[in-house]
Design a protein around this motif. Sequence first.
Motif, PDB file in Angstrom:
ATOM      1  N   MET A  31       0.811  -1.225  -0.055  1.00  0.00           N
ATOM      2  CA  MET A  31      -0.017   0.091   0.001  1.00  0.00           C
ATOM      3  C   MET A  31       0.689   1.269   0.072  1.00  0.00           C
ATOM      4  N   ALA A  32       1.924   1.184   0.826  1.00  0.00           N
ATOM      5  CA  ALA A  32       2.956   2.402   0.662  1.00  0.00           C
ATOM      6  C   ALA A  32       3.470   2.770  -0.819  1.00  0.00           C
ATOM      7  N   SER A  33       3.826   1.815  -1.551  1.00  0.00           N
ATOM      8  CA  SER A  33       4.342   1.938  -2.853  1.00  0.00           C
ATOM      9  C   SER A  33       3.173   2.255  -3.740  1.00  0.00           C
ATOM     10  N   ALA A  34       1.961   1.643  -3.649  1.00  0.00           N
ATOM     11  CA  ALA A  34       0.739   2.050  -4.362  1.00  0.00           C
ATOM     12  C   ALA A  34       0.664   3.426  -4.043  1.00  0.00           C
ATOM     13  N   GLY A  35       0.588   3.934  -2.797  1.00  0.00           N
ATOM     14  CA  GLY A  35       0.279   5.294  -2.299  1.00  0.00           C
ATOM     15  C   GLY A  35       1.232   6.252  -3.287  1.00  0.00           C
ATOM     16  N   ALA A  91      -9.769   5.085  -1.905  1.00  0.00           N
ATOM     17  CA  ALA A  91      -9.691   3.620  -1.733  1.00  0.00           C
ATOM     18  C   ALA A  91      -8.155   3.592  -1.120  1.00  0.00           C
ATOM     19  N   ILE A  92      -7.189   3.881  -1.857  1.00  0.00           N
ATOM     20  CA  ILE A  92      -5.788   3.541  -1.382  1.00  0.00           C
ATOM     21  C   ILE A  92      -5.480   4.300  -0.039  1.00  0.00           C
ATOM     22  N   GLU A  93      -5.918   5.399   0.220  1.00  0.00           N
ATOM     23  CA  GLU A  93      -5.721   5.968   1.471  1.00  0.00           C
ATOM     24  C   GLU A  93      -6.654   5.321   2.756  1.00  0.00           C
ATOM     25  N   ALA A  94      -7.731   4.650   2.245  1.00  0.00           N
ATOM     26  CA  ALA A  94      -8.381   4.278   3.345  1.00  0.00           C
ATOM     27  C   ALA A  94      -8.138   2.559   3.572  1.00  0.00           C
ATOM     28  N   ASN A  95      -6.887   2.183   2.648  1.00  0.00           N
ATOM     29  CA  ASN A  95      -6.042   0.952   2.872  1.00  0.00           C
ATOM     30  C   ASN A  95      -7.279  -0.313   2.441  1.00  0.00           C
ATOM     31  N   GLN A  96      -7.808  -0.019   1.276  1.00  0.00           N
ATOM     32  CA  GLN A  96      -8.895  -0.793   0.806  1.00  0.00           C
ATOM     33  C   GLN A  96      -8.312  -1.241  -0.752  1.00  0.00           C
ATOM     34  N   PRO A  97      -7.232  -2.298  -0.590  1.00  0.00           N
ATOM     35  CA  PRO A  97      -6.807  -2.476  -2.157  1.00  0.00           C
ATOM     36  C   PRO A  97      -7.771  -2.962  -2.969  1.00  0.00           C
ATOM     37  N   GLU A  98      -8.715  -3.621  -2.821  1.00  0.00           N
ATOM     38  CA  GLU A  98      -9.699  -4.320  -3.844  1.00  0.00           C
ATOM     39  C   GLU A  98     -10.577  -3.195  -4.330  1.00  0.00           C
ATOM     40  N   ALA A 100      -9.851  -0.031  -4.497  1.00  0.00           N
ATOM     41  CA  ALA A 100      -8.707   0.753  -5.386  1.00  0.00           C
ATOM     42  C   ALA A 100      -8.632  -0.076  -6.734  1.00  0.00           C
ATOM     43  N   LEU A 101      -8.316  -1.370  -6.560  1.00  0.00           N
ATOM     44  CA  LEU A 101      -8.115  -1.953  -8.152  1.00  0.00           C
ATOM     45  C   LEU A 101      -9.257  -1.697  -9.094  1.00  0.00           C
ATOM     46  N   ALA A 102     -10.362  -2.157  -8.106  1.00  0.00           N
ATOM     47  CA  ALA A 102     -11.685  -1.795  -9.002  1.00  0.00           C
ATOM     48  C   ALA A 102     -11.847  -0.430  -9.855  1.00  0.00           C
ATOM     49  N   ALA A 103     -11.522   0.604  -8.976  1.00  0.00           N
ATOM     50  CA  ALA A 103     -11.534   1.904  -9.383  1.00  0.00           C
ATOM     51  C   ALA A 103     -10.500   2.116 -10.700  1.00  0.00           C
ATOM     52  N   ILE A 104      -9.289   1.448 -10.270  1.00  0.00           N
ATOM     53  CA  ILE A 104      -8.132   1.850 -11.279  1.00  0.00           C
ATOM     54  C   ILE A 104      -8.425   0.784 -12.448  1.00  0.00           C
ATOM     55  N   ASP A 105      -9.209  -0.057 -12.365  1.00  0.00           N
ATOM     56  CA  ASP A 105      -9.498  -0.734 -13.607  1.00  0.00           C
ATOM     57  C   ASP A 105     -10.486  -0.152 -14.505  1.00  0.00           C
ATOM     58  N   THR A 106     -11.386   0.514 -13.912  1.00  0.00           N
ATOM     59  CA  THR A 106     -12.144   1.293 -14.648  1.00  0.00           C
ATOM     60  C   THR A 106     -11.472   2.673 -15.184  1.00  0.00           C
ATOM     61  N   LEU A 107     -10.780   3.049 -14.251  1.00  0.00           N
ATOM     62  CA  LEU A 107      -9.932   4.428 -14.776  1.00  0.00           C
ATOM     63  C   LEU A 107      -9.071   3.921 -15.980  1.00  0.00           C
ATOM     64  N   ASN A 108      -8.612   2.822 -16.064  1.00  0.00           N
ATOM     65  CA  ASN A 108      -7.543   2.273 -16.989  1.00  0.00           C
ATOM     66  C   ASN A 108      -8.337   2.446 -18.234  1.00  0.00           C
ATOM     67  N   VAL A 109      -9.350   1.856 -18.264  1.00  0.00           N
ATOM     68  CA  VAL A 109     -10.508   1.848 -19.684  1.00  0.00           C
ATOM     69  C   VAL A 109     -10.809   2.963 -20.034  1.00  0.00           C
ATOM     70  N   LEU A 110     -11.181   3.964 -19.205  1.00  0.00           N
ATOM     71  CA  LEU A 110     -11.576   5.323 -19.478  1.00  0.00           C
ATOM     72  C   LEU A 110     -10.388   6.111 -20.202  1.00  0.00           C
ATOM     73  N   ILE A 111      -9.289   6.146 -19.503  1.00  0.00           N
ATOM     74  CA  ILE A 111      -8.206   6.927 -19.967  1.00  0.00           C
ATOM     75  C   ILE A 111      -7.733   6.315 -21.434  1.00  0.00           C
TER      76      ILE A 111
END
Length: 150
Positions: A31-35, A91-98, A100-111
């Motif tokens: 999580m530290a590296s992810a942040g 989600a990253i700040e709240a230490n919720q990796p799953e 965060a991954l779900a949001a990033i997956d959608t973010l990647n598609v949109l980007i």
Amino acid sequence: MSKAMKELVRQHQECDDQLNRCEAALHKGDMASAGRNFRLFNEQLNGHFTLEENKLFPALEQATGMVNGPTSVMRSEHAEIRNLRDEAYAAIEANQPEAALAAIDTLNVLIQQHNVKEENILYPMCGGSIPDLEDKLGMGSPCCGACSCG
């Protein structure tokens, strides 16, 4: 492809790479590296959006007279990307990796969809419509506009 267009495409790739590093860290549970990686992604994304929204889009609108055309769509997509970015960061700040991954997956598609439109439609339109594009984007001086030497 002009120097300016190459630079904008390079910025897309840098943002993608940084977001991928964040995603890899999340998969490892680091999580530290992810942040850290997400904060770097955010800085790169903000810099890119600022360049487009404050320089590129106004220059295209001035050159073509279109204010409710492609630039309006891109600004709207930027807002959507920012919302998803904020969701992923929370989600990253709240230490919720799953989450965060779900949001990033959608973010990647949109980007990726957004970048395809910019790189294949908007940027070529800018290159053909905006005189002195590099200068308007602050890329005309030898140092690419990062200082006052130009």
